[in-house]
Write an enzyme that holds these catalytic residues in place. Sequence first.
Site, PDB file in Angstrom:
ATOM      1  N   LYS A  80      -1.682   4.191  -3.508  1.00  0.00           N
ATOM      2  CA  LYS A  80      -2.053   4.914  -4.740  1.00  0.00           C
ATOM      3  C   LYS A  80      -2.724   3.975  -5.731  1.00  0.00           C
ATOM      4  O   LYS A  80      -3.052   4.374  -6.836  1.00  0.00           O
ATOM      5  CB  LYS A  80      -0.803   5.506  -5.393  1.00  0.00           C
ATOM      6  CG  LYS A  80      -0.022   6.464  -4.531  1.00  0.00           C
ATOM      7  CD  LYS A  80       1.178   6.964  -5.345  1.00  0.00           C
ATOM      8  CE  LYS A  80       2.129   7.771  -4.488  1.00  0.00           C
ATOM      9  NZ  LYS A  80       3.401   8.018  -5.207  1.00  0.00           N
ATOM     10  N   ARG A 101       4.503  -9.709   3.601  1.00  0.00           N
ATOM     11  CA  ARG A 101       3.293 -10.034   4.376  1.00  0.00           C
ATOM     12  C   ARG A 101       2.142  -9.221   3.808  1.00  0.00           C
ATOM     13  O   ARG A 101       2.300  -8.032   3.541  1.00  0.00           O
ATOM     14  CB  ARG A 101       3.494  -9.700   5.849  1.00  0.00           C
ATOM     15  CG  ARG A 101       2.202  -9.767   6.635  1.00  0.00           C
ATOM     16  CD  ARG A 101       2.412  -9.698   8.123  1.00  0.00           C
ATOM     17  NE  ARG A 101       3.017 -10.922   8.617  1.00  0.00           N
ATOM     18  CZ  ARG A 101       3.157 -11.200   9.914  1.00  0.00           C
ATOM     19  NH1 ARG A 101       2.732 -10.338  10.821  1.00  0.00           N
ATOM     20  NH2 ARG A 101       3.702 -12.333  10.297  1.00  0.00           N
ATOM     21  N   HIS A 129       1.732 -19.397   6.726  1.00  0.00           N
ATOM     22  CA  HIS A 129       2.845 -18.629   7.317  1.00  0.00           C
ATOM     23  C   HIS A 129       4.055 -19.573   7.419  1.00  0.00           C
ATOM     24  O   HIS A 129       4.461 -19.995   8.493  1.00  0.00           O
ATOM     25  CB  HIS A 129       2.424 -18.127   8.690  1.00  0.00           C
ATOM     26  CG  HIS A 129       3.299 -17.059   9.275  1.00  0.00           C
ATOM     27  ND1 HIS A 129       4.565 -16.757   8.799  1.00  0.00           N
ATOM     28  CD2 HIS A 129       3.093 -16.206  10.321  1.00  0.00           C
ATOM     29  CE1 HIS A 129       5.068 -15.775   9.531  1.00  0.00           C
ATOM     30  NE2 HIS A 129       4.205 -15.426  10.448  1.00  0.00           N
TER      31      HIS A 129
END
Length: 306
Positions: A80, A101, A129
């Site tokens: 949205k 993530r 990561h």
Amino acid sequence: MRSLIDIVDLTVEEIDDLIATANDIIANPDKYAEKCHRKKLATLFFEPSTRTRLSFEAAMLELGGSVIGFSGASNSSASKGESVADTAKIVSCYADIIAMRHPKEGAPCVASQAASIPVINAGDGGHNHPTQTLADLLTISREMGRLDNLTIGLCGDLKYGRTVHSLIEAMSRYKGIQFVLISPEELKIPGFIRYNVFENQGIPYTEVSSLEEAMPDLDVLYMTRVQKERFSDLAEYERLKDLYILDGKKLNMAKPDTIVLHPLPRVNEITVDVDSDPRACYFFQALCGKHIRMALILFLLGIKRA
Ligand code: NCD
């Protein structure tokens, strides 16, 4: 309050402590079964994941906590138009810790600035990561008995492979580490690692294009998937995707105690016949991911080791 956005947010001592906690969890899981009673982890995954999300969730459940969250941006208010910062503020009202993530580099960092609870970067675009790196370090230390004096070959997509970037940042802080970077010209290591780590810190590395040539020198071979989702030109991906395939024949050129890691998922980079070789450690590496994430959750929530 601490977050984990980049692996260098942790000192080497803190990483060694996390590994020690993970080893204790593996040896004595019952001691940890209620450590996170009444605590909630929120997994906010705006990009696909199997291992990272499920190992975070399993980690929190095995600590006696619970999990809320979503997987896929289309299932959240991001669809949205809600900003990452607003989402982080809202989730801070409902959970005690966030694992995020996101396809955009830097998004978990933005979330950590807005959140009032710790945020863990579970992979941001082609950047970093850090929790995969913690899983990699636990695997290497359990398999090799050390994290220093190692020659580490990294093979495949070194440009977009975020696991590679964080692993290089982490391992370069241990003594006697050398890197062998195995990639085609188009997928070489990006400037932020080349300059910040290799050149500024004087870390020894070589760059080669042949896996066979590098193989006999390696203690650790870290294979990677060519990151299809980061390519703007799919024809280029098709041209590069199968350049490196580790099969039993190539593995026989390695030392008998070399270990093979891969963050997974694999596509074609490792043939299935390699799986039964005792040097293949990538499935064990996925298991280590759960144990080290248990240690990390305890650390960031300030919960003392048993
Ligand atoms: C990696 C990732 O998401 O960066 N997967 C993982 O977390 N184990 C590697 C990849 O997707 O190739």
